[in-house]
Design an enzyme around this catalytic site. Structure first.
Site, PDB file in Angstrom:
ATOM      1  N   CYS A   1       7.165  -4.671  15.372  1.00  0.00           N
ATOM      2  CA  CYS A   1       6.827  -3.703  16.424  1.00  0.00           C
ATOM      3  C   CYS A   1       5.402  -4.007  16.888  1.00  0.00           C
ATOM      4  CB  CYS A   1       6.933  -2.275  15.900  1.00  0.00           C
ATOM      5  SG  CYS A   1       8.582  -1.916  15.314  1.00  0.00           S
TER       6      CYS A   1
ATOM      7  N   GLU B   1       0.799  -1.217   0.000  1.00  0.00           N
ATOM      8  CA  GLU B   1       0.000   0.000   0.000  1.00  0.00           C
ATOM      9  C   GLU B   1       0.834   1.270   0.000  1.00  0.00           C
ATOM     10  OE1 GLU B   1      -2.026  -1.316   3.623  1.00  0.00           O
ATOM     11  OE2 GLU B   1      -1.440   0.637   4.391  1.00  0.00           O
TER      12      GLU B   1
ATOM     13  N   CYS C   1       2.183  -2.128  15.349  1.00  0.00           N
ATOM     14  CA  CYS C   1       2.139  -1.818  13.922  1.00  0.00           C
ATOM     15  C   CYS C   1       1.450  -2.911  13.108  1.00  0.00           C
ATOM     16  CB  CYS C   1       3.568  -1.620  13.421  1.00  0.00           C
ATOM     17  SG  CYS C   1       3.675  -1.428  11.635  1.00  0.00           S
TER      18      CYS C   1
ATOM     19  N   CYS D   1       3.609   8.361   0.639  1.00  0.00           N
ATOM     20  CA  CYS D   1       4.230   7.490   1.633  1.00  0.00           C
ATOM     21  C   CYS D   1       4.316   6.107   1.014  1.00  0.00           C
ATOM     22  CB  CYS D   1       3.315   7.523   2.857  1.00  0.00           C
ATOM     23  SG  CYS D   1       3.765   6.364   4.116  1.00  0.00           S
TER      24      CYS D   1
ATOM     25  N   CYS E   1       0.488   2.715   8.407  1.00  0.00           N
ATOM     26  CA  CYS E   1       1.025   1.753   7.458  1.00  0.00           C
ATOM     27  C   CYS E   1       0.521   0.345   7.716  1.00  0.00           C
ATOM     28  CB  CYS E   1       2.547   1.788   7.471  1.00  0.00           C
ATOM     29  SG  CYS E   1       3.287   1.303   9.029  1.00  0.00           S
TER      30      CYS E   1
ATOM     31  N   CYS F   1       6.640  -6.934   7.167  1.00  0.00           N
ATOM     32  CA  CYS F   1       7.830  -6.441   7.849  1.00  0.00           C
ATOM     33  C   CYS F   1       8.262  -7.471   8.884  1.00  0.00           C
ATOM     34  CB  CYS F   1       7.538  -5.104   8.533  1.00  0.00           C
ATOM     35  SG  CYS F   1       9.009  -4.401   9.329  1.00  0.00           S
TER      36      CYS F   1
END
Ligand code: SAH
Ligand code: SF4
Length: 358
Positions: free
Chosen positions: A127, A95, A130, A116, A344, A123
């Site tokens: 974290c 995205e 997130c 962005c 995100c 990922c």
């Protein structure tokens, strides 16, 4: 997949393309012609490069991939944050978010269009707050897939983008080679021609790669996602802190600052009861002073399935006022796009969940 082994034509620099064409026994100006088709006319196939000899077009098709990314969903409207979900050639989803810097309150156009962009599918850094980390890591994006996010959004919106932040999905510095290739294309006059100072790379704190970035000649900007001023707080929410703790991270930042003219920015998401204590603000101010860094406070965006939330408005303002009283240049993002899940990884997650339900 047939294309997997081939390099995508859009991942090459002008120099590299010139070299390849020499190997094919072609005159040097052909590379310029191809780059022009790619970056100015923005065609989507070799067949459209009509000033190239037919044999050359066929040869290019054999040697190189010509990837594309398809828009699956767009959320938001012309005057607000717009979010794009893309499908890559291998069906992976990524995205991209387009943010007008000053919302067009009176119908006038905003002065800066910031995009962005993502650098990885998912990922690996996990974290705790997130959405991008929730489903783990699939793969690195290739340079052409990074650059194509910009090209595709410009094509769809018919607006030129003038500011780039690498704050979408993924950890940019974990994909450093492809990231730097993409940035060179984005920055080059023969590429997208966007100034290095208008390109910001955000990292969760990969200390060795921050040092590498410091040795790069380009004057891009760097933002450090700190989100905690002590190891105690950071350890709770960012697993990377166990590998590179705050001391290690800040010494890499010292090195960066010693090599670069640009100021660093600390990003600090405010999460209620986790990192919003006054003591954290004072310590954060100390770190920022040491590096002459700016601080960008971001109220936490809720993620479905996660329990974190943002502090009250009062508490956010208090945190900001402590930093300012300590003389730190700090802003509190009255962030746009809360209503369309702009943080995100969120749109992708939502779409994947919907698809699973169907
Ligand atoms: N991996 C890089 C860049 C992508 S994340 C990094 O971590 O810096 C970009 C920014 O969005 C980071 O500062 C990240 O901490 C922040 N972010 C992630 N989830 C968020 C959420 N739910 N609300 C607000 N900011 C968030
Ligand atoms: Fe990865 Fe950045 Fe999300 Fe952490 S905040 S999981 S590093 S994308």
């Amino acid at each position: 997949m047939e294309n997997e082994a081939k390099i995508d034509i859009k991942s090459l620099s002008l120099d590299e393309l010139q070299k390849k064409l020499r190997e094919f026994g072609q005159p040097a100006y052909r590379a310029r012609q191809i780059i022009d088709w790619l970056n100015t006319k923005r065609v989507t196939s070799f067949e459209e490069m009509t000033n190239l000899p037919r044999d050359l077009r066929a040869e290019l098709g054999k040697q190189f991939a010509f990837g594309k990314i398809d828009i699956v969903r767009v959320l938001g409207s012309q005057d607000t944050t717009r979010k794009f979900l893309f499908r890559l050639n291998d069906e992976n989803l990524i995205e991209t978010v387009l943010i007008p810097a000053s919302p067009a309150l009176y119908g006038a156009k905003s002065d800066r269009r910031t995009i962005c962009i993502s650098t990885q599918v998912g990922c690996a850094y996990g974290c705790k707050f997130c959405a991008s980390g929730l489903e783990g890591f699939s793969r690195n994006l290739r340079p052409n897939e990074i650059v194509d996010q910009i090209v595709a959004v410009e094509r769809e919106t018919e607006e030129k983008i003038d500011n780039i932040v690498f704050m979408g999905m993924g950890e940019p510095l974990a994909n450093l080679d492809n990231l730097m290739r993409a940035i060179r294309i984005i920055n080059a006059p023969w590429g997208l021609g966007i100034g290095a100072r208008r390109i910001t790379v955000s990292t969760s704190g990969l200390a060795p790669q921050i040092r590498k970035l410091a040795d790069e000649p380009l004057q891009i900007r760097v933002a450090i996602s700190l989100h905690g001023a002590t190891d105690e707080v950071r350890d709770q929410i960012m697993p990377i802190n166990r590998k590179y703790n705050i001391d290690t991270l800040l010494s890499a930042c010292d090195y960066y600052v010693s090599r670069k003219k640009q100021r660093l920015t600390f990003e600090y998401i405010l999460i209620a009861g986790v990192n919003d204590a006054e003591e954290q603000a004072h310590l954060l101010a100390r770190h920022a002073r040491r590096l002459s860094a700016k601080v960008n406070l971001i109220p936490y965006n809720t993620v479905e399935g996660l329990l974190w939330s943002r502090p009250s408005r009062n508490r956010q303002e208090k945190f900001l006022s402590i930093l300012r009283a300590e003389g730190i240049p700090a802003t509190l993002r009255r962030e746009k796009g809360h209503d369309i899940d702009a943080a995100c990884g969120q749109l992708r997650l939502q779409t994947k969940r919907e698809l699973q339900v169907l």
